[in-house]
Design a protein around this motif. Structure first.
Motif, PDB file in Angstrom:
ATOM      1  N   UNK A 125      11.138  10.925  -3.555  1.00 18.90           N
ATOM      2  CA  UNK A 125      10.138   9.867  -3.692  1.00 18.90           C
ATOM      3  C   UNK A 125      10.737   8.589  -4.264  1.00 18.90           C
ATOM      4  N   UNK A 126      11.620   8.734  -5.254  1.00 14.11           N
ATOM      5  CA  UNK A 126      12.256   7.548  -5.830  1.00 14.11           C
ATOM      6  C   UNK A 126      13.140   6.842  -4.796  1.00 14.11           C
ATOM      7  N   UNK A 127      13.831   7.629  -3.978  1.00 16.42           N
ATOM      8  CA  UNK A 127      14.652   7.032  -2.917  1.00 16.42           C
ATOM      9  C   UNK A 127      13.783   6.298  -1.905  1.00 16.42           C
TER      10      UNK A 127
ATOM     11  N   UNK B 242       0.831  -1.208   0.000  1.00 19.71           N
ATOM     12  CA  UNK B 242       0.000   0.000   0.000  1.00 19.71           C
ATOM     13  C   UNK B 242       0.865   1.257   0.000  1.00 19.71           C
ATOM     14  N   UNK B 243       1.962   1.224   0.758  1.00 20.06           N
ATOM     15  CA  UNK B 243       2.876   2.369   0.782  1.00 20.06           C
ATOM     16  C   UNK B 243       3.479   2.621  -0.590  1.00 20.06           C
ATOM     17  N   UNK B 244       3.839   1.547  -1.279  1.00 22.81           N
ATOM     18  CA  UNK B 244       4.432   1.699  -2.617  1.00 22.81           C
ATOM     19  C   UNK B 244       3.426   2.322  -3.581  1.00 22.81           C
ATOM     20  N   UNK B 245       2.161   1.894  -3.502  1.00 23.72           N
ATOM     21  CA  UNK B 245       1.133   2.464  -4.373  1.00 23.72           C
ATOM     22  C   UNK B 245       0.948   3.954  -4.104  1.00 23.72           C
ATOM     23  N   UNK B 246       0.978   4.336  -2.836  1.00 24.80           N
ATOM     24  CA  UNK B 246       0.835   5.755  -2.492  1.00 24.80           C
ATOM     25  C   UNK B 246       2.023   6.567  -3.001  1.00 24.80           C
ATOM     26  N   UNK B 247       3.210   5.978  -2.913  1.00 27.37           N
ATOM     27  CA  UNK B 247       4.405   6.672  -3.417  1.00 27.37           C
ATOM     28  C   UNK B 247       4.309   6.866  -4.927  1.00 27.37           C
ATOM     29  N   UNK B 248       3.815   5.844  -5.619  1.00 27.43           N
ATOM     30  CA  UNK B 248       3.661   5.953  -7.078  1.00 27.43           C
ATOM     31  C   UNK B 248       2.686   7.070  -7.442  1.00 27.43           C
ATOM     32  N   UNK B 249       1.621   7.195  -6.669  1.00 27.04           N
ATOM     33  CA  UNK B 249       0.662   8.276  -6.913  1.00 27.04           C
ATOM     34  C   UNK B 249       1.312   9.635  -6.686  1.00 27.04           C
ATOM     35  N   UNK B 250       2.157   9.721  -5.647  1.00 25.08           N
ATOM     36  CA  UNK B 250       2.857  10.981  -5.383  1.00 25.08           C
ATOM     37  C   UNK B 250       3.860  11.297  -6.489  1.00 25.08           C
TER      38      UNK B 250
ATOM     39  N   UNK C 180       3.915  14.711  -8.776  1.00 21.05           N
ATOM     40  CA  UNK C 180       5.066  15.624  -8.690  1.00 21.05           C
ATOM     41  C   UNK C 180       6.012  15.443  -9.873  1.00 21.05           C
ATOM     42  N   UNK C 181       5.432  15.176 -11.036  1.00 25.91           N
ATOM     43  CA  UNK C 181       6.246  14.857 -12.215  1.00 25.91           C
ATOM     44  C   UNK C 181       7.187  15.986 -12.616  1.00 25.91           C
ATOM     45  N   UNK C 182       6.859  17.224 -12.253  1.00 27.86           N
ATOM     46  CA  UNK C 182       7.694  18.364 -12.665  1.00 27.86           C
ATOM     47  C   UNK C 182       8.592  18.874 -11.540  1.00 27.86           C
ATOM     48  N   UNK C 183       8.522  18.244 -10.381  1.00 24.93           N
ATOM     49  CA  UNK C 183       9.313  18.686  -9.226  1.00 24.93           C
ATOM     50  C   UNK C 183      10.494  17.727  -9.047  1.00 24.93           C
ATOM     51  N   UNK C 184      11.647  18.105  -9.581  1.00 27.76           N
ATOM     52  CA  UNK C 184      12.794  17.193  -9.591  1.00 27.76           C
ATOM     53  C   UNK C 184      13.292  16.867  -8.191  1.00 27.76           C
ATOM     54  N   UNK C 185      13.257  17.859  -7.297  1.00 28.61           N
ATOM     55  CA  UNK C 185      13.735  17.626  -5.927  1.00 28.61           C
ATOM     56  C   UNK C 185      12.835  16.621  -5.215  1.00 28.61           C
TER      57      UNK C 185
ATOM     58  N   UNK D 283      13.661   2.235  -1.087  1.00 26.65           N
ATOM     59  CA  UNK D 283      13.805   1.741   0.283  1.00 26.65           C
ATOM     60  C   UNK D 283      12.642   0.822   0.666  1.00 26.65           C
ATOM     61  N   UNK D 284      11.414   1.259   0.364  1.00 27.55           N
ATOM     62  CA  UNK D 284      10.236   0.454   0.715  1.00 27.55           C
ATOM     63  C   UNK D 284      10.204  -0.828  -0.108  1.00 27.55           C
TER      64      UNK D 284
END
Length: 477
Positions: free
Chosen positions: A446-448, A424-432, A436-441, A452-453
């Motif tokens: 989020x990718x990190x 469930x955490x991974x799915x929420x991260x994917x949604x985030x 945030x597709x244009x926010x590189x920072x 980790x998860x």
């Protein structure tokens, strides 16, 4: 000294920390001896299993008072909790009556009658009443630190001193978050193994590889050299001015207070501390380093029971690797998930679970007349099958199991929910990530986090497979 005392015929035995520096076999023998001893035994000890098995009355000294409990250690814990609750209830009642009496006095009542004088006298007694003093406790929390894929790897390690073989061609890969307990007779090489892992002793052959992200904290058995003229607070500041905890950064002084070092003690020279206080200060120094691998060599020596209890709570929430040499069986049962037994001839035999699980296996073997080939179990060679060389494999070098350990049973009951929560955490991260597709920072963070998860999920999934294979063998599924 202990052997000399026990060889004589005394009516009363006074024993001060009798299990310190005894190996576990000798402790078990001493337990049986004292259980059948006809005289009186009075002892000071922090060995909780020893207290449970030998004593029938506990005397507790707390804040200048002595309390007696007709019980072993387990019963003492319950009775003490009851006593403290009764004291707290009495104090709440005293405070409530005191408030009412103060309100009565504020209304301007005068001691004109005998009844009023008695009431004022009772008010003075209530005001002078002593509030129960509660035991201070050490407060600790752990901080998750990054650990890469490579942890600690021992490859064909051998070590001996003269004719004494410590290790003979031993290989092992320590798993992430693993808790290893090392036991064996005195002089078999437990501390030498720890020192080799810590890099203080070099193997005669083979090598020990330490991952780049690994940071080791080593709590040695030997008394650490401390400058007796150095102030306590300066000892900690030399390690770190500020220490990271789950609550954020705290100062060295605040950390010392959590370890029961009052402000006066913090600015006193180390030479003024007792042996136990120096040991506690050394423990604080090790934990302040924020290591992700903790090595404990007889951590229980000279630490009091409250400190040991809080240390156990800390280690159970610690996200790194714990390797401990200990004869404190209570500590081993609470902390470790695998036992290494050194036989004193260079071989290591491995047992899944804590100390009680290890002891149960030994009892079954002792009672069995069936021949078992112990040679394969007594060596810790890495699996030769490439399919088994995955360092995350919980089957690596594992003996045949016939039942879950206590910790594994609890893990088996909750692991499905744990996996679902991670998914469930991974799915929420994917949604985030999509949001945030244009926010590189933010994307980098989020990718990190996703990596980790995902690593946690992969590890949980492998653990699920392992536990279910055991469950099938013992008929739990």
């Amino acid at each position: 000294m202990l052997a000399k005392i026990l060889s004589d015929d005394f009516d009363v035995l006074l024993l001060d920390e009798p299990t310190n520096h005894l190996d576990e076999a000798m402790i078990r023998w001493l337990e049986e001896y004292l259980r059948s001893y006809k005289g009186t035994v009075i002892m000071v000890t922090h060995d909780r299993y020893f207290l449970d098995r030998v004593t029938n009355r506990i005397l507790e000294i707390s804040h200048g008072k002595m309390y007696g409990y007709d019980s072993d250690y387990s019963g003492f814990l319950e009775l003490k909790a009851q006593r403290e609750e009764m004291e707290s209830a009495s104090e709440r009642k005293r405070q409530s009556v005191l408030r009412m009496e103060l309100e009565w006095a504020k209304r301007g009542c005068r001691a004109r009658t005998t009844k009023q004088r008695a009431r004022l006298e009772r008010l003075e007694q209530l005001k002078n009443g002593n509030t129960p003093i509660k035991d201070q406790t050490v407060e600790l929390d752990s901080v998750e630190t990054r650990m890469g894929k490579k942890t600690i790897e021992l490859h064909h390690v051998s070590k001996k001193y003269g004719e004494k073989v410590i290790l003979d061609d031993f290989s092992y890969i320590v798993l992430k978050n693993q808790r290893l307990g090392i036991i064996g007779p005195n002089g078999c090489g437990k501390s030498t193994l720890m020192k080799m892992i810590a890099g203080q002793v070099i193997p005669d052959s083979g090598n020990i590889e330490i991952g780049e992200t690994i940071k080791i904290g080593y709590f040695a058995q030997e008394e650490q050299e401390m400058d007796p003229s150095q102030r306590v607070i300066d000892y900690v500041k030399d390690i770190a001015e500020y220490i990271t905890t789950r609550e954020g950064k705290i100062s060295a002084s605040a950390l010392l207070e959590r370890f029961l070092f009052t402000p006066d003690m913090q600015y006193a020279p180390i030479g003024k501390l007792s042996g136990g206080e120096k040991r506690r200060l050394h423990l604080l120094g090790v934990l302040a380093e924020n290591a992700n691998v903790l090595l404990f060599d007889e951590a229980g020596n000279n630490l009091d029971i409250p400190t040991l209890t809080i240390l156990e709570d800390y280690l159970n929430s610690f996200s790194g690797i714990v390797i401990t040499v200990s004869h404190d069986r209570y500590f081993l049962d609470n902390i470790v998930d695998r036992i290494f037994e050194l036989d004193g001839k260079g071989h290591i035999r491995q047992f899944e679970g804590g100390y009680t699980d290890y002891l149960n296996v030994k009892k079954r073997e002792s009672a069995s007349t069936q021949f078992t080939d112990k040679t394969e179990n007594s060596r810790g060679n890495l699996p030769k099958d490439p399919a088994e060389s995955n360092p995350k494999s919980w089957k690596q070098n594992a003996p045949q199991k016939v039942k879950f350990s206590y910790k594994e049973q609890r893990e088996f009951e909750t692991i499905d929910d744990d996996i679902a929560a991670l998914e469930e955490r991974i799915e929420k991260i994917k949604m985030q990530i999509n949001a945030n597709a244009t926010n590189s920072v933010k994307l980098k963070e989020l990718f990190e986090e996703q990596e980790k998860v995902q690593a946690q999920l992969d590890e949980k999934t492998e653990r699920w497979v392992y536990l279910n294979e055991i469950a099938e063998k013992i008929g739990c599924v």
